[in-house]
Design an enzyme around this catalytic site. Structure first.
Site, short mmCIF file in Angstrom:
data_model
loop_
_atom_site.label_atom_id
_atom_site.label_comp_id
_atom_site.label_asym_id
_atom_site.label_seq_id
_atom_site.Cartn_x
_atom_site.Cartn_y
_atom_site.Cartn_z
N GLY A 9 0.66 -1.01 -0.17
CA GLY A 9 -0.02 -0.18 -0.07
C GLY A 9 0.94 1.08 0.02
N SER A 140 -1.41 0.23 14.87
CA SER A 140 -2.34 1.18 15.58
C SER A 140 -2.40 1.27 16.85
CB SER A 140 -4.11 1.06 15.19
OG SER A 140 -4.50 2.03 15.41
N TYR A 154 -11.56 -3.65 13.29
CA TYR A 154 -10.49 -3.09 13.36
C TYR A 154 -9.34 -3.26 14.33
CZ TYR A 154 -6.55 0.85 12.21
OH TYR A 154 -5.73 1.63 10.98
N ALA A 156 -9.26 -5.30 16.71
CA ALA A 156 -8.87 -6.61 16.49
C ALA A 156 -7.61 -7.31 15.70
CB ALA A 156 -9.77 -7.77 17.07
N LYS A 158 -5.49 -5.02 14.52
CA LYS A 158 -3.92 -4.31 14.63
C LYS A 158 -3.82 -5.06 16.25
CE LYS A 158 -4.32 -1.78 11.35
NZ LYS A 158 -3.15 -1.64 10.19
#
Ligand code: NAD
Length: 244
Positions: A9, A140, A154, A156, A158
């Site tokens: 990404g 995060s 999200y 979980a 991270k």
């Protein structure tokens, strides 16, 4: 021989800043993207002209294991090695807790957690053969100590990425280091839709009283990947401006 980095990404937001930071430091940059071929080509042109390094855009949907295998095979054929892997690609689906579906969980975990595992395995094994390498995962603060029911999957994913960091640091020691950066709020397209009052109330909790910039995350990632961090392994660095 110059070093190289694979950034998943790597064409926008934090990933773009990471691509730029490594280029600035003389690395050849392998920029993974899923759709943004034009942006990848633009970055290639710009960074090669500015820093005299090689940029190699490569398309792969990280949620597809076969595409990841093909990507790593192609890179190994082209470069013969991968010095640094940055697992940056990530998605967030904002929905109320009780509206969230099993499919939302699967989509989020596939990109944010399973893809980093697959890539860590593919690239980590090559790094062990090389006798050196460094992996940095972008988690995060949502995976550590700030939780939001609207991003339960999200958060979980991270947290899971932090566990993956610890476990793969053990798996690939002693010559490969695996670390993690946990950003707090950062000004990227991922946060474009956040309501103003929410941004305001979150900013109240941040000691430096602002969101971070992608470049501030990229510098921490570069530090952890570099030889300046040669005794740092299996650790998580929060880069969040301080949270109160
Ligand atoms: P972004 O949405 O701007 O960038 C995400 C990148 O991931 C994009 O380039 C996108 O194309 C790529 N991507 C998504 N799905 C992909 C797939 N299936 N295959 C390949 N690439 C894919 O967001 P960002 O803020 O730059 O986020 C980068 C990373 O930082 C993410 O892992 C995110 O969770 C993490 N993060 C961001 C913040 C923030 O506040 N922005 C905070 C903490 C952590």
């Amino acid at each position: 021989m110059s070093k190289n980095v694979l950034v998943t990404g790597g064409t926008r937001g934090i990933g773009e800043a990471i691509s730029r930071e490594f280029a600035k430091n003389g690395y050849d940059v392998i920029i993974n993207y899923v759709r943004s071929v034009e942006k990848a080509e633009e970055l290639k042109e710009e960074l090669e002209a500015e820093y005299g390094i090689r940029v190699y855009p490569i398309q792969a949907d990280v949620s597809d294991e076969i595409q990841l295998e093909n990507m790593v095979d192609e890179i190994m054929e082209e470069f013969g090695k991968i010095d640094v892997l940055v697992n940056n690609a990530g998605i967030v689906i904002d929905k109320e807790f009780d509206e969230r579906t099993v499919q939302d969980w699967k989509d989020t975990l596939n990109v944010n957690l399973i893809a980093p595992f697959v890539l860590t395995k593919l690239v980590g094994e090559e790094m062990v053969k090389q006798g050196s390498g460094s992996i940095v995962n972008i988690s995060s603060t949502n995976g550590i100590n700030t939780y939001y029911p609207t991003s339960v999957d999200y958060d979980a994913s991270k947290s899971g990425l932090i566990s993956l960091t610890y476990d793969s640091a053990i798996q690939y020691a002693p010559n490969v280091r695996v670390n993690c950066v946990a950003p707090g709020w950062v000004n990227t397209e991922m946060n474009d839709e956040l309501p103003d009052d929410f941004v305001e109330s979150e900013t109240e909790h941040i000691l430096v009283k602002r969101f971070g910039e992608p470049e501030e995350i990229a510098k921490a990632v570069y530090f952890l990947a570099s030889d300046n961090a040669s005794f740092i392994n299996g650790t998580v660095l929060k880069v969040d401006g301080g949270w109160y």
